[in-house]
Write a protein that holds these residues in place. Structure first.
Motif, PDB file in Angstrom:
ATOM      1  N   LYS A  26       0.817  -1.222   0.000  1.00 45.41           N
ATOM      2  CA  LYS A  26       0.000   0.000   0.000  1.00 45.41           C
ATOM      3  C   LYS A  26       0.848   1.268   0.000  1.00 45.41           C
ATOM      4  O   LYS A  26       0.570   2.227   0.737  1.00 45.41           O
ATOM      5  CB  LYS A  26      -0.964  -0.004   1.175  1.00 45.41           C
ATOM      6  CG  LYS A  26      -1.948  -1.156   1.153  1.00 45.41           C
ATOM      7  CD  LYS A  26      -2.854  -1.113   2.345  1.00 45.41           C
ATOM      8  CE  LYS A  26      -3.777  -2.330   2.321  1.00 45.41           C
ATOM      9  NZ  LYS A  26      -4.596  -2.410   3.519  1.00 45.41           N
ATOM     10  N   THR A  73      -5.434   8.403   0.179  1.00 44.27           N
ATOM     11  CA  THR A  73      -5.076   7.028  -0.175  1.00 44.27           C
ATOM     12  C   THR A  73      -4.731   6.144   0.996  1.00 44.27           C
ATOM     13  O   THR A  73      -4.789   4.917   0.885  1.00 44.27           O
ATOM     14  CB  THR A  73      -3.845   7.012  -1.115  1.00 44.27           C
ATOM     15  OG1 THR A  73      -2.701   7.512  -0.410  1.00 44.27           O
ATOM     16  CG2 THR A  73      -4.098   7.819  -2.372  1.00 44.27           C
ATOM     17  N   GLY A  75      -1.985   4.357   3.531  1.00 42.59           N
ATOM     18  CA  GLY A  75      -0.759   3.655   3.170  1.00 42.59           C
ATOM     19  C   GLY A  75       0.496   4.450   3.491  1.00 42.59           C
ATOM     20  O   GLY A  75       0.535   5.234   4.441  1.00 42.59           O
TER      21      GLY A  75
END
Length: 189
Positions: A26, A73, A75
């Protein structure tokens, strides 16, 4: 989390970042240089500087760009970017800390002879890039005075970019905070 890859120009940050991104689940690469390029595209131009990092907007824009990307996002962001001016690094790291973004700061290091050879042999930027060569002494000074104390030093003198990426990935995924290098903590080769 951010994994920041620091070190002089030509040491292999960009190459290592691409390989590291593949090893960290990720994760994405965010090159803070693109923020600088955006500022360079402003017309009429900002006041003349020999480095976009000297423009006061660059540092908070790097922080805000990273923050917004991570908010979107999640990660890990792998950020290859040379920062040799200590107050600039402090401003960036303080800004990220204010947003509770943990940073693992690694410095890719190589001895001067190896750096000169890599710069001379680089066919992407052209052999013996004057820009990269001009940054060897500022890097050496930063390494001696503060940079190697602020980061985990990865001596890439005898490592391929893939080996350096693997060492960094192992340290990040294991959560270890010790240096991943046999290089001297202060000074350069």
């Amino acid at each position: 989390m951010i994994v920041w890859l620091n070190g002089t120009h030509g040491v292999g940050k960009t190459t290592t970042s691409v390989l590291l991104q593949r090893l960290l689940p990720k994760s994405r690469v965010l090159d803070a240089e693109k923020v600088g390029e955006t500022l360079m595209d402003i017309t009429p131009g900002l006041p003349e500087m020999n480095n976009f990092q000297h423009w006061p907007p660059w540092r908070p824009l790097v922080v805000e760009t990273a923050r917004h990307v991570l908010d979107y996002t999640g990660g890990t962001l792998v950020m290859p970017m040379t920062v040799l001016v200590e107050p600039y690094w402090r401003e960036i790291s303080r800004g990220l800390a204010q947003h509770d973004i943990p940073v693992r700061h690694f410095v890719l290091h190589a001895d001067t002879e190896t750096l000169r050879r890599r710069i001379a042999d680089d066919m992407v930027t052209g052999p013996a890039s004057p820009f990269r060569l001009r940054h060897l002494e500022p890097y050496a000074e930063a390494a001696r005075t503060w940079l190697h104390d602020e980061a985990e030093v990865v001596d890439t003198t005898h490592l391929t970019p893939a080996q350096a990426a693997q060492r960094i990935a192992d340290a990040v995924m294991d959560g270890t905070s010790t240096a991943v290098s046999d290089a001297p903590h202060r000074g350069v080769g």
